[in-house]
Design an enzyme around this catalytic site. Structure first.
Site, short mmCIF file in Angstrom:
data_model
loop_
_atom_site.label_atom_id
_atom_site.label_comp_id
_atom_site.label_asym_id
_atom_site.label_seq_id
_atom_site.Cartn_x
_atom_site.Cartn_y
_atom_site.Cartn_z
N SER A 68 2.31 -43.28 18.09
CA SER A 68 1.36 -42.33 17.65
C SER A 68 1.18 -42.33 16.20
CB SER A 68 1.59 -40.90 18.15
OG SER A 68 1.36 -40.83 19.68
N LYS A 71 -1.94 -43.40 15.05
CA LYS A 71 -3.31 -42.40 15.13
C LYS A 71 -3.76 -42.33 13.92
CE LYS A 71 -1.82 -40.90 19.78
NZ LYS A 71 -1.32 -39.69 20.42
N TYR A 194 -6.24 -49.03 22.26
CA TYR A 194 -5.29 -48.15 22.15
C TYR A 194 -3.97 -48.43 22.36
CZ TYR A 194 -3.22 -43.36 22.73
OH TYR A 194 -2.37 -42.42 22.74
N TYR A 246 2.48 -32.72 17.55
CA TYR A 246 2.06 -32.10 18.66
C TYR A 246 2.47 -30.64 18.79
CZ TYR A 246 2.51 -37.05 19.47
OH TYR A 246 2.48 -38.40 19.34
N VAL A 264 6.44 -41.24 19.68
CA VAL A 264 7.53 -41.46 20.59
C VAL A 264 8.60 -42.79 20.55
CG1 VAL A 264 6.41 -39.93 22.24
CG2 VAL A 264 6.27 -42.52 22.40
#
Length: 310
Positions: A68, A71, A194, A246, A264
């Protein structure tokens, strides 16, 4: 009068020794089998200053799946591709307060993801580049290489396949977004992009270098090339502070006080504006999906250096 900087070589070794005590208390991500095979004993940390100075410890030059953290790069590319007005009509800018892969919130809020760093928001951001490029993955890799100053950045095909084979929840999110009119490209094309962006492999040193523009007013770490405007840097850093970890972001801000983004794969990249970008990697995660030893290392760094944004 500015405070003299510490001996970072010694400091990082001390932090690593202390942070390693957390190893064994978390769990390596096992819902992506390729990540489950990573040794939980790994620990690396790198600092890159806006002046080009670098300090590393441990496994800082071993590649890992950035997951992530990618992103952030995709968000930068999407803002370059379609502009901020078009993007922020499709993605919010608020903390989610729910799990990063939640479908419940997405459905209740009619397909408008809370922010670009939860999976639903990141899939919309990925759609923004997929719908406007014949080679979105190559475009993204080009951006990452430009930011890091390293051409040897690649995608780990084993991890990408593993993600695709076990990405049922992300597929469900993408189809829900499509049904609610917030996905423009084909679902299959968006998911391929993705999964591959999440499987980019980099080292702590690579990531620390690549995030220097967010600490340096948009300038690349090596050449000084202007890659982003100061306003864009400010806005991305604010999203890192409020949404980067998060639903663990509040506790991280309380303990560390630095804008950051986790993945992660066990990586966390953090920004101290005007001074440094920092990357730490330790694969074991806490219950919210953030690196346990990595969080501890950044907490120790902020405490020992008295460097935070507060």
């Amino acid at each position: 009068m500015s405070r003299p900087l510490p001996d970072f070589d010694t400091l990082l070794d001390d932090i690593a020794a202390e942070a390693r005590k957390s190893i064994g208390r978390g769990k390596v991500a096992d819902y992506i089998p390729a990540l489950a095979r990573i040794s939980p004993d790994k620990f690396g940390m790198a600092i890159c200053g806006v002046d080009g100075s670098e300090y590393v410890t441990g496994d800082a030059d071993e590649r890992f799946s950035i997951q992530s953290i990618s992103k952030v790069f995709t968000l930068i590319l999407a803002l370059q591709t379609i502009g901020s007005n078009a993007l922020w009509r499709r993605v919010g800018r608020e903390p989610s307060g729910t799990a990063f892969n939640s479908l419940v919130q997405l459905e209740s809020e009619q397909g408008l993801p809370r922010n670009p760093f939860i999976n639903a928001g990141a899939i919309v951001v990925t759609d923004a580049i997929t719908a406007h490029s014949v080679s979105p993955v190559l475009q993204l890799l080009s951006l990452v290489r430009r930011f890091s100053g390293k051409e040897q950045i690649y995608i780990d095909d084993v991890v990408a396949r593993s993600e695709a084979e076990h990405g049922h929840r992300n597929a469900a999110i993408a189809h829900l977004l499509k049904s609610q009119g917030n996905l423009k490209a084909r679902v299959e094309d968006v998911l391929v992009t993705y999964y591959r962006q999440c499987a980019i492999a980099m080292t702590c040193r690579d990531l620390a270098r690549a995030f220097v523009p967010l600490a340096n007013g948009g300038k690349q770490w090596e050449s000084g090339e202007k890659l982003m405007t100061p306003l864009r840097v400010k806005r991305i850093n604010s999203l890192l502070l409020t949404c980067g970890l998060y639903d663990g972001v509040g506790n991280f801000a309380f303990r560390v006080g630095i804008p950051a983004k986790s993945g992660v794969g066990g990586g966390i990249v953090a920004i101290i504006p005007g001074k440094f970008s920092i990357c730490v990697w330790s694969p074991e995660l806490d219950e919210l999906g953030n690196s346990l030893a990595g969080t501890r290392a950044l907490e120790l760094f902020a405490r020992k250096t008295k460097l935070s944004i507060f």
